[in-house]
Design a protein around this motif. Structure first.
Motif, PDB file in Angstrom:
ATOM      1  N   LEU A 190     -32.671 -24.838 -49.158  1.00  0.00           N
ATOM      2  CA  LEU A 190     -31.880 -23.668 -48.731  1.00  0.00           C
ATOM      3  C   LEU A 190     -31.595 -23.717 -47.231  1.00  0.00           C
ATOM      4  O   LEU A 190     -30.454 -23.490 -46.808  1.00  0.00           O
ATOM      5  CB  LEU A 190     -32.603 -22.374 -49.085  1.00  0.00           C
ATOM      6  CG  LEU A 190     -32.531 -21.955 -50.535  1.00  0.00           C
ATOM      7  CD1 LEU A 190     -33.424 -20.742 -50.792  1.00  0.00           C
ATOM      8  CD2 LEU A 190     -31.109 -21.651 -50.955  1.00  0.00           C
ATOM      9  N   GLN A 191     -32.614 -23.994 -46.440  1.00  0.00           N
ATOM     10  CA  GLN A 191     -32.426 -24.045 -44.985  1.00  0.00           C
ATOM     11  C   GLN A 191     -31.433 -25.134 -44.597  1.00  0.00           C
ATOM     12  O   GLN A 191     -30.538 -24.900 -43.771  1.00  0.00           O
ATOM     13  CB  GLN A 191     -33.767 -24.277 -44.281  1.00  0.00           C
ATOM     14  CG  GLN A 191     -34.681 -23.084 -44.335  1.00  0.00           C
ATOM     15  CD  GLN A 191     -36.096 -23.417 -43.862  1.00  0.00           C
ATOM     16  OE1 GLN A 191     -36.390 -24.535 -43.436  1.00  0.00           O
ATOM     17  NE2 GLN A 191     -36.977 -22.436 -43.952  1.00  0.00           N
ATOM     18  N   ILE A 247     -18.484 -23.625 -41.443  1.00  0.00           N
ATOM     19  CA  ILE A 247     -17.991 -22.491 -40.650  1.00  0.00           C
ATOM     20  C   ILE A 247     -17.773 -22.909 -39.197  1.00  0.00           C
ATOM     21  O   ILE A 247     -16.710 -22.661 -38.624  1.00  0.00           O
ATOM     22  CB  ILE A 247     -18.962 -21.297 -40.742  1.00  0.00           C
ATOM     23  CG1 ILE A 247     -18.989 -20.766 -42.184  1.00  0.00           C
ATOM     24  CG2 ILE A 247     -18.562 -20.191 -39.764  1.00  0.00           C
ATOM     25  CD1 ILE A 247     -20.069 -19.739 -42.463  1.00  0.00           C
ATOM     26  N   GLY A 248     -18.771 -23.568 -38.614  1.00  0.00           N
ATOM     27  CA  GLY A 248     -18.697 -23.918 -37.191  1.00  0.00           C
ATOM     28  C   GLY A 248     -17.531 -24.820 -36.833  1.00  0.00           C
ATOM     29  O   GLY A 248     -16.927 -24.661 -35.774  1.00  0.00           O
ATOM     30  N   ASN A 279     -16.505 -33.208 -46.959  1.00  0.00           N
ATOM     31  CA  ASN A 279     -17.085 -32.843 -48.256  1.00  0.00           C
ATOM     32  C   ASN A 279     -18.527 -33.329 -48.388  1.00  0.00           C
ATOM     33  O   ASN A 279     -19.049 -33.414 -49.493  1.00  0.00           O
ATOM     34  CB  ASN A 279     -16.240 -33.412 -49.398  1.00  0.00           C
ATOM     35  CG  ASN A 279     -14.976 -32.619 -49.611  1.00  0.00           C
ATOM     36  OD1 ASN A 279     -14.197 -32.411 -48.681  1.00  0.00           O
ATOM     37  ND2 ASN A 279     -14.774 -32.167 -50.817  1.00  0.00           N
ATOM     38  N   ARG A 280     -19.162 -33.624 -47.274  1.00  0.00           N
ATOM     39  CA  ARG A 280     -20.556 -34.071 -47.317  1.00  0.00           C
ATOM     40  C   ARG A 280     -21.498 -32.904 -47.049  1.00  0.00           C
ATOM     41  O   ARG A 280     -21.388 -32.225 -46.029  1.00  0.00           O
ATOM     42  CB  ARG A 280     -20.801 -35.188 -46.305  1.00  0.00           C
ATOM     43  CG  ARG A 280     -20.114 -36.457 -46.759  1.00  0.00           C
ATOM     44  CD  ARG A 280     -20.801 -37.684 -46.276  1.00  0.00           C
ATOM     45  NE  ARG A 280     -20.131 -38.851 -46.844  1.00  0.00           N
ATOM     46  CZ  ARG A 280     -20.123 -40.024 -46.284  1.00  0.00           C
ATOM     47  NH1 ARG A 280     -20.761 -40.215 -45.148  1.00  0.00           N
ATOM     48  NH2 ARG A 280     -19.499 -41.027 -46.864  1.00  0.00           N
ATOM     49  N   SER A 281     -22.398 -32.714 -47.968  1.00  0.00           N
ATOM     50  CA  SER A 281     -23.415 -31.677 -47.880  1.00  0.00           C
ATOM     51  C   SER A 281     -24.787 -32.345 -47.846  1.00  0.00           C
ATOM     52  O   SER A 281     -24.899 -33.527 -48.186  1.00  0.00           O
ATOM     53  CB  SER A 281     -23.303 -30.749 -49.090  1.00  0.00           C
ATOM     54  OG  SER A 281     -23.417 -31.512 -50.286  1.00  0.00           O
ATOM     55  N   PRO A 282     -25.822 -31.610 -47.474  1.00  0.00           N
ATOM     56  CA  PRO A 282     -27.150 -32.231 -47.428  1.00  0.00           C
ATOM     57  C   PRO A 282     -27.664 -32.682 -48.796  1.00  0.00           C
ATOM     58  O   PRO A 282     -28.431 -33.636 -48.880  1.00  0.00           O
ATOM     59  CB  PRO A 282     -28.051 -31.137 -46.863  1.00  0.00           C
ATOM     60  CG  PRO A 282     -27.166 -30.081 -46.340  1.00  0.00           C
ATOM     61  CD  PRO A 282     -25.836 -30.256 -46.973  1.00  0.00           C
ATOM     62  N   TRP A 318     -26.049 -26.507 -42.742  1.00  0.00           N
ATOM     63  CA  TRP A 318     -24.795 -27.249 -42.929  1.00  0.00           C
ATOM     64  C   TRP A 318     -23.613 -26.280 -43.033  1.00  0.00           C
ATOM     65  O   TRP A 318     -22.576 -26.487 -42.398  1.00  0.00           O
ATOM     66  CB  TRP A 318     -24.909 -28.119 -44.188  1.00  0.00           C
ATOM     67  CG  TRP A 318     -23.607 -28.593 -44.753  1.00  0.00           C
ATOM     68  CD1 TRP A 318     -22.797 -29.585 -44.253  1.00  0.00           C
ATOM     69  CD2 TRP A 318     -22.960 -28.116 -45.932  1.00  0.00           C
ATOM     70  NE1 TRP A 318     -21.691 -29.740 -45.053  1.00  0.00           N
ATOM     71  CE2 TRP A 318     -21.774 -28.844 -46.092  1.00  0.00           C
ATOM     72  CE3 TRP A 318     -23.279 -27.133 -46.877  1.00  0.00           C
ATOM     73  CZ2 TRP A 318     -20.891 -28.629 -47.141  1.00  0.00           C
ATOM     74  CZ3 TRP A 318     -22.407 -26.921 -47.934  1.00  0.00           C
ATOM     75  CH2 TRP A 318     -21.236 -27.662 -48.053  1.00  0.00           C
ATOM     76  N   LEU A 319     -23.785 -25.216 -43.801  1.00  0.00           N
ATOM     77  CA  LEU A 319     -22.706 -24.249 -43.969  1.00  0.00           C
ATOM     78  C   LEU A 319     -22.317 -23.636 -42.626  1.00  0.00           C
ATOM     79  O   LEU A 319     -21.132 -23.576 -42.276  1.00  0.00           O
ATOM     80  CB  LEU A 319     -23.116 -23.147 -44.962  1.00  0.00           C
ATOM     81  CG  LEU A 319     -22.052 -22.097 -45.193  1.00  0.00           C
ATOM     82  CD1 LEU A 319     -20.987 -22.628 -46.142  1.00  0.00           C
ATOM     83  CD2 LEU A 319     -22.647 -20.824 -45.732  1.00  0.00           C
TER      84      LEU A 319
END
Length: 185
Positions: free
Chosen positions: A10-11, A22-23, A132-135, A16-17
């Motif tokens: 979650l963290q 967003i950033g 499109n890369r997420s953890p 990442w979000l």
């Protein structure tokens, strides 16, 4: 390699979000939903695609029944299954088929993020893939009505992809890493 805890997943996903999505404004619509606490985060314990598909069905139906003012969208994060990008990519056909089977086509859709995401025609290390890369492998469940409202508010949505590539190319890998984000492969 040990399995990360749900809190870590979650963290990492929320970091990442906030930092990337967003950033860097990779999705101009994410900030408002985040600020309203309209994102449901679900960390799957599935270790097999079949179990994930069942969980996806549950989450799609839950999102459909939820008040959009309370749950606008869902991130179904699955760190223990479909960690190989090609397997993940193949699974997306089953996810789309499930949307049809549940008669949710036109109401909900599934977008995809993966640590090794790679657009067709790119090299694995191309910075454009990082949009499109997420953890962790992640299925993003979206309401079609939300997308329609976003398109009305921002008529040139086709330009988002191009803008993301420009942003990421200016940032470069060093800039991505400076945000505390992971880089694979």
């Amino acid at each position: 390699m040990s399995t990360p805890t749900q809190d870590t997943v979650l963290q990492d996903t929320q970091h990442w979000l906030v930092q990337a999505v967003i950033g860097l404004n990779l999705c101009p619509f994410a900030k408002a939903v985040h600020v309203k606490n309209g994102i449901r985060y679900v960390v799957s314990e599935a270790t097999e695609p079949e179990a994930l598909l069942k969980e996806l069905a549950h989450e799609l139906l839950l999102l459909q029944r939820s008040d959009p003012d309370e749950v606008e969208t869902t991130l179904l994060i699955h760190p223990q299954v479909l960690t190989d990008f090609l397997d993940f990519n193949d699974f997306l056909a089953a996810a789309d088929g499930l949307v049809d089977e549940l008669e949710l086509d036109g109401e909900l859709q599934v977008a995809s993020f993966h640590p090794d995401y790679q657009f067709d025609g790119t090299e694995p290390g191309d910075i454009s893939n990082f949009s499109n890369r997420s953890p962790y492998p992640t299925l993003h469940l979206l309401r079609e009505s939300s997308i329609e409202r976003a398109v009305e508010a921002m008529p040139d949505t086709d330009r988002i992809f191009e803008t993301n590539i420009e942003t990421l190319e200016k940032l470069g890998l060093a800039g991505w890493l400076a945000l505390g984000l992971k880089a694979t492969p």
